[in-house]
Motif scaffolding. Structure first.
Motif, PDB file in Angstrom:
ATOM      1  N   GLN A 161       0.853  -1.186   0.000  1.00  0.00           N
ATOM      2  CA  GLN A 161       0.000   0.000   0.000  1.00  0.00           C
ATOM      3  C   GLN A 161       0.890   1.238   0.000  1.00  0.00           C
ATOM      4  O   GLN A 161       1.744   1.409   0.873  1.00  0.00           O
ATOM      5  CB  GLN A 161      -0.895   0.006   1.238  1.00  0.00           C
ATOM      6  CG  GLN A 161      -1.822   1.220   1.317  1.00  0.00           C
ATOM      7  CD  GLN A 161      -2.630   1.238   2.604  1.00  0.00           C
ATOM      8  OE1 GLN A 161      -2.523   0.332   3.429  1.00  0.00           O
ATOM      9  NE2 GLN A 161      -3.434   2.270   2.770  1.00  0.00           N
ATOM     10  N   VAL A 162       0.733   2.108  -0.996  1.00  0.00           N
ATOM     11  CA  VAL A 162       1.567   3.300  -1.141  1.00  0.00           C
ATOM     12  C   VAL A 162       0.965   4.444  -0.330  1.00  0.00           C
ATOM     13  O   VAL A 162      -0.219   4.780  -0.488  1.00  0.00           O
ATOM     14  CB  VAL A 162       1.687   3.713  -2.624  1.00  0.00           C
ATOM     15  CG1 VAL A 162       2.571   4.950  -2.760  1.00  0.00           C
ATOM     16  CG2 VAL A 162       2.242   2.559  -3.461  1.00  0.00           C
ATOM     17  N   LEU A 163       1.780   5.036   0.537  1.00  0.00           N
ATOM     18  CA  LEU A 163       1.317   6.146   1.389  1.00  0.00           C
ATOM     19  C   LEU A 163       2.221   7.363   1.194  1.00  0.00           C
ATOM     20  O   LEU A 163       3.429   7.301   1.471  1.00  0.00           O
ATOM     21  CB  LEU A 163       1.338   5.729   2.863  1.00  0.00           C
ATOM     22  CG  LEU A 163       0.487   4.508   3.253  1.00  0.00           C
ATOM     23  CD1 LEU A 163       0.737   4.152   4.710  1.00  0.00           C
ATOM     24  CD2 LEU A 163      -0.984   4.789   3.000  1.00  0.00           C
ATOM     25  N   GLU A 164       1.659   8.463   0.693  1.00  0.00           N
ATOM     26  CA  GLU A 164       2.381   9.743   0.600  1.00  0.00           C
ATOM     27  C   GLU A 164       2.095  10.516   1.882  1.00  0.00           C
ATOM     28  O   GLU A 164       0.930  10.792   2.202  1.00  0.00           O
ATOM     29  CB  GLU A 164       1.907  10.533  -0.618  1.00  0.00           C
ATOM     30  CG  GLU A 164       2.236   9.906  -1.961  1.00  0.00           C
ATOM     31  CD  GLU A 164       3.681  10.135  -2.379  1.00  0.00           C
ATOM     32  OE1 GLU A 164       4.381  10.904  -1.684  1.00  0.00           O
ATOM     33  OE2 GLU A 164       4.099   9.539  -3.391  1.00  0.00           O
ATOM     34  N   CYS A 180       2.117  -4.627  10.813  1.00  0.00           N
ATOM     35  CA  CYS A 180       2.624  -4.429   9.462  1.00  0.00           C
ATOM     36  C   CYS A 180       4.083  -3.988   9.542  1.00  0.00           C
ATOM     37  O   CYS A 180       4.613  -3.726  10.619  1.00  0.00           O
ATOM     38  CB  CYS A 180       1.804  -3.360   8.723  1.00  0.00           C
ATOM     39  SG  CYS A 180       1.967  -1.713   9.476  1.00  0.00           S
ATOM     40  N   CYS A 181       4.741  -3.923   8.389  1.00  0.00           N
ATOM     41  CA  CYS A 181       6.059  -3.298   8.313  1.00  0.00           C
ATOM     42  C   CYS A 181       6.043  -2.319   7.148  1.00  0.00           C
ATOM     43  O   CYS A 181       5.091  -2.293   6.350  1.00  0.00           O
ATOM     44  CB  CYS A 181       7.166  -4.349   8.148  1.00  0.00           C
ATOM     45  SG  CYS A 181       7.183  -5.185   6.557  1.00  0.00           S
ATOM     46  N   TYR A 182       7.076  -1.492   7.048  1.00  0.00           N
ATOM     47  CA  TYR A 182       7.127  -0.447   6.034  1.00  0.00           C
ATOM     48  C   TYR A 182       8.466  -0.468   5.303  1.00  0.00           C
ATOM     49  O   TYR A 182       9.499  -0.850   5.863  1.00  0.00           O
ATOM     50  CB  TYR A 182       6.945   0.935   6.674  1.00  0.00           C
ATOM     51  CG  TYR A 182       5.580   1.185   7.265  1.00  0.00           C
ATOM     52  CD1 TYR A 182       4.560   1.741   6.496  1.00  0.00           C
ATOM     53  CD2 TYR A 182       5.318   0.855   8.591  1.00  0.00           C
ATOM     54  CE1 TYR A 182       3.300   1.976   7.049  1.00  0.00           C
ATOM     55  CE2 TYR A 182       4.060   1.081   9.146  1.00  0.00           C
ATOM     56  CZ  TYR A 182       3.060   1.643   8.372  1.00  0.00           C
ATOM     57  OH  TYR A 182       1.823   1.865   8.912  1.00  0.00           O
ATOM     58  N   CYS A 210      13.936  -0.678   5.529  1.00  0.00           N
ATOM     59  CA  CYS A 210      12.752  -1.388   6.020  1.00  0.00           C
ATOM     60  C   CYS A 210      12.677  -1.165   7.522  1.00  0.00           C
ATOM     61  O   CYS A 210      13.707  -1.190   8.211  1.00  0.00           O
ATOM     62  CB  CYS A 210      12.864  -2.874   5.706  1.00  0.00           C
ATOM     63  SG  CYS A 210      11.548  -3.894   6.430  1.00  0.00           S
ATOM     64  N   PHE A 211      11.493  -0.938   8.057  1.00  0.00           N
ATOM     65  CA  PHE A 211      11.350  -0.795   9.498  1.00  0.00           C
ATOM     66  C   PHE A 211       9.998  -1.353   9.926  1.00  0.00           C
ATOM     67  O   PHE A 211       9.050  -1.408   9.143  1.00  0.00           O
ATOM     68  CB  PHE A 211      11.515   0.668   9.956  1.00  0.00           C
ATOM     69  CG  PHE A 211      10.692   1.669   9.206  1.00  0.00           C
ATOM     70  CD1 PHE A 211       9.430   2.022   9.643  1.00  0.00           C
ATOM     71  CD2 PHE A 211      11.181   2.264   8.052  1.00  0.00           C
ATOM     72  CE1 PHE A 211       8.667   2.954   8.956  1.00  0.00           C
ATOM     73  CE2 PHE A 211      10.424   3.192   7.342  1.00  0.00           C
ATOM     74  CZ  PHE A 211       9.160   3.537   7.794  1.00  0.00           C
ATOM     75  N   GLY A 212       9.943  -1.784  11.180  1.00  0.00           N
ATOM     76  CA  GLY A 212       8.720  -2.378  11.707  1.00  0.00           C
ATOM     77  C   GLY A 212       8.710  -3.894  11.628  1.00  0.00           C
ATOM     78  O   GLY A 212       7.826  -4.548  12.184  1.00  0.00           O
ATOM     79  N   GLU A 213       9.700  -4.487  10.952  1.00  0.00           N
ATOM     80  CA  GLU A 213       9.703  -5.950  10.791  1.00  0.00           C
ATOM     81  C   GLU A 213      10.091  -6.675  12.078  1.00  0.00           C
ATOM     82  O   GLU A 213       9.713  -7.839  12.279  1.00  0.00           O
ATOM     83  CB  GLU A 213      10.641  -6.357   9.642  1.00  0.00           C
ATOM     84  CG  GLU A 213      12.125  -6.364   9.945  1.00  0.00           C
ATOM     85  CD  GLU A 213      12.773  -4.983   9.935  1.00  0.00           C
ATOM     86  OE1 GLU A 213      14.007  -4.926  10.005  1.00  0.00           O
ATOM     87  OE2 GLU A 213      12.040  -3.975   9.865  1.00  0.00           O
ATOM     88  N   VAL A 234       6.042   5.999   1.786  1.00  0.00           N
ATOM     89  CA  VAL A 234       6.330   4.706   2.386  1.00  0.00           C
ATOM     90  C   VAL A 234       5.397   3.655   1.789  1.00  0.00           C
ATOM     91  O   VAL A 234       4.308   3.967   1.303  1.00  0.00           O
ATOM     92  CB  VAL A 234       6.172   4.729   3.929  1.00  0.00           C
ATOM     93  CG1 VAL A 234       7.192   5.665   4.548  1.00  0.00           C
ATOM     94  CG2 VAL A 234       4.758   5.109   4.328  1.00  0.00           C
ATOM     95  N   LEU A 235       5.856   2.397   1.816  1.00  0.00           N
ATOM     96  CA  LEU A 235       5.090   1.268   1.296  1.00  0.00           C
ATOM     97  C   LEU A 235       4.764   0.350   2.461  1.00  0.00           C
ATOM     98  O   LEU A 235       5.659  -0.112   3.170  1.00  0.00           O
ATOM     99  CB  LEU A 235       5.902   0.527   0.236  1.00  0.00           C
ATOM    100  CG  LEU A 235       6.490   1.394  -0.883  1.00  0.00           C
ATOM    101  CD1 LEU A 235       7.397   0.561  -1.786  1.00  0.00           C
ATOM    102  CD2 LEU A 235       5.386   2.048  -1.703  1.00  0.00           C
ATOM    103  N   ARG A 236       3.481   0.082   2.681  1.00  0.00           N
ATOM    104  CA  ARG A 236       3.020  -0.702   3.835  1.00  0.00           C
ATOM    105  C   ARG A 236       2.729  -2.139   3.430  1.00  0.00           C
ATOM    106  O   ARG A 236       2.046  -2.394   2.438  1.00  0.00           O
ATOM    107  CB  ARG A 236       1.760  -0.058   4.405  1.00  0.00           C
ATOM    108  CG  ARG A 236       1.220  -0.692   5.685  1.00  0.00           C
ATOM    109  CD  ARG A 236      -0.067   0.015   6.095  1.00  0.00           C
ATOM    110  NE  ARG A 236      -0.498  -0.358   7.440  1.00  0.00           N
ATOM    111  CZ  ARG A 236      -1.257  -1.416   7.724  1.00  0.00           C
ATOM    112  NH1 ARG A 236      -1.642  -2.226   6.759  1.00  0.00           N
ATOM    113  NH2 ARG A 236      -1.602  -1.672   8.974  1.00  0.00           N
ATOM    114  N   LEU A 237       3.267  -3.106   4.209  1.00  0.00           N
ATOM    115  CA  LEU A 237       3.010  -4.521   3.972  1.00  0.00           C
ATOM    116  C   LEU A 237       2.368  -5.110   5.218  1.00  0.00           C
ATOM    117  O   LEU A 237       2.951  -5.088   6.302  1.00  0.00           O
ATOM    118  CB  LEU A 237       4.321  -5.260   3.657  1.00  0.00           C
ATOM    119  CG  LEU A 237       4.185  -6.752   3.321  1.00  0.00           C
ATOM    120  CD1 LEU A 237       3.418  -6.931   2.012  1.00  0.00           C
ATOM    121  CD2 LEU A 237       5.547  -7.412   3.231  1.00  0.00           C
ATOM    122  N   ASP A 238       1.168  -5.648   5.075  1.00  0.00           N
ATOM    123  CA  ASP A 238       0.445  -6.203   6.214  1.00  0.00           C
ATOM    124  C   ASP A 238       1.136  -7.448   6.759  1.00  0.00           C
ATOM    125  O   ASP A 238       1.846  -8.158   6.037  1.00  0.00           O
ATOM    126  CB  ASP A 238      -0.990  -6.551   5.818  1.00  0.00           C
ATOM    127  CG  ASP A 238      -1.857  -5.315   5.656  1.00  0.00           C
ATOM    128  OD1 ASP A 238      -1.538  -4.290   6.273  1.00  0.00           O
ATOM    129  OD2 ASP A 238      -2.848  -5.382   4.893  1.00  0.00           O
TER     130      ASP A 238
END
Length: 369
Positions: A161-164, A180-182, A210-213, A234-238
């Protein structure tokens, strides 16, 4: 000479020439030539140090266990390849003149090479032409992707998911549940821990990070707060997609004995190393389809035939086997690669040299001319 080799010098060395400039920068501390005095040993017979060595200047004497000797002169075609690459060493190397050598950690080089050849076509495919493609290679160099099959990474991009977001946006908060991670496509973020006067800046991350993993891998609350320092993307991965896609593939492996049985039943050797590596020694009637070209060239393979993939360490062949199986082929990887074989078996396997064999569109295999 104590400066790192230039990119132009690196382009003459195989397989270093298959790496990208960002990867050469990752190796920069190891790309410094080392002096070797006349009479000094570079390595002895049976040496098992996991190092890849190249001759840059001077002359070396190589001697094998049968007493056969070879003089290797810097600048010759043979000097553009690693010295006695199989472990344990089956040759000893001594300087006949003052010389200069390049010594690189073999495991690091193999990891970078496998990554580059596996992801090369994906980098071209996903390059958006917006001048921001550097973030993509930096992101894919994350250890998270070290064993992830390319098809999984391709699928992952479809689920991001692309987030500006504007500067000052808090992307992660310390203590919250990790769902999630980003991946940072554009901009810079600050990583902080603690609150109030006890706040501590841990890091500043740039595009490709990458952060949040960590919270996902440890199944624990977030251990830091991440804030954008400037407008960014940032790109969000659930969480579910993270675990479904970022996992190592399971591939079928065979030993040399089982490989011989499959060959007798009509299977075909498939050498997934670079052409220069293949031509220095390959299995009898083995096809050469380098990993980075395999997706394109696999259409020439016979769907009714089994394929036995091999490389030096087994890493490239594992990626190749997964790709072939995903595309409907019956494929196996040689367990541990050719470097895991005893010297006698390795020599017996890589008994042919030169241009080798080609696959035709009708599934035929014929010797190249």
């Amino acid at each position: 000479m104590n400066q790192a080799l230039s990119f132009e010098q690196l382009r003459s060395l195989t397989p270093l020439n298959a790496l990208s400039e960002p990867q050469w920068r990752l190796l920069r501390d190891q790309l410094v030539p080392q002096p070797l005095l006349a009479g000094q040993w570079l390595f002895r017979m049976g040496d098992q140090a996991p190092q890849t060595c190249f001759l840059l200047a001077g002359t070396l004497l190589l001697r094998d266990e049968a007493g056969r000797e070879e003089r290797l002169v810097a600048g010759s075609p043979a000097s553009c390849h690693p010295l006695s690459p199989a472990l344990p060493r089956r040759q000893e190397a001594r300087a006949l003149t003052d010389a200069s050598v390049l010594v690189i950690d073999g495991a690091t080089l193999d990891n970078l090479l496998t990554w580059r050849l596996a992801f090369q076509d994906l980098l071209l495919e996903l390059d958006e032409g917006d001048g921001e493609d550097g973030w993509l290679e930096a992101m894919l160099n994350n250890p998270l992707f070290g064993k992830v099959p390319v098809d999984n990474v391709r699928a992952m991009f479809e689920r991001l998911q692309v987030l500006e977001l504007p500067a000052g946006s808090v992307i992660l908060s310390e203590g919250e549940t990790g769902d999630c991670c980003y991946f940072l496509k554009r901009g810079r973020v600050e990583v902080m821990r603690g609150t109030g006067s006890g706040q501590q800046v841990l890091a500043e991350l740039e595009a490709g990070a990458c952060f949040g993993e960590e919270a996902l891998l440890a199944d624990a609350p977030r251990n830091a707060t991440v804030t954008l320092l400037e407008d960014g993307c940032v790109l969000r991965l659930d969480r579910g997609d993270f675990f479904a896609l970022l996992k190592a593939p399971v591939v079928a492996e065979v030993g040399l004995g089982e490989a011989a049985r499959l060959l007798a039943s009509g299977a075909q050797w498939l050498d997934v190393r670079l052409q220069e590596e293949y031509e220095r020694g390959h299995a009898l009637e083995a096809l050469n389809m380098p990993l980075h070209l395999l997706r394109l060239k696999s259409r020439l393979l016979d769907p009714a035939r089994a394929y036995l993939c091999y490389c030096d360490s087994g890493k490239r062949s594992a990626s190749a086997t997964f790709l072939l199986v995903q595309n409907g082929f019956r494929a196996y990887a040689l367990c541990g690669g050719v470097d895991a074989l005893p010297a006698v078996q390795r020599d017996a396997l890589l008994c042919d040299s030169g241009p080798g064999y080609l696959a035709r569109s009708d599934g035929r295999v014929e010797r190249s001319r």
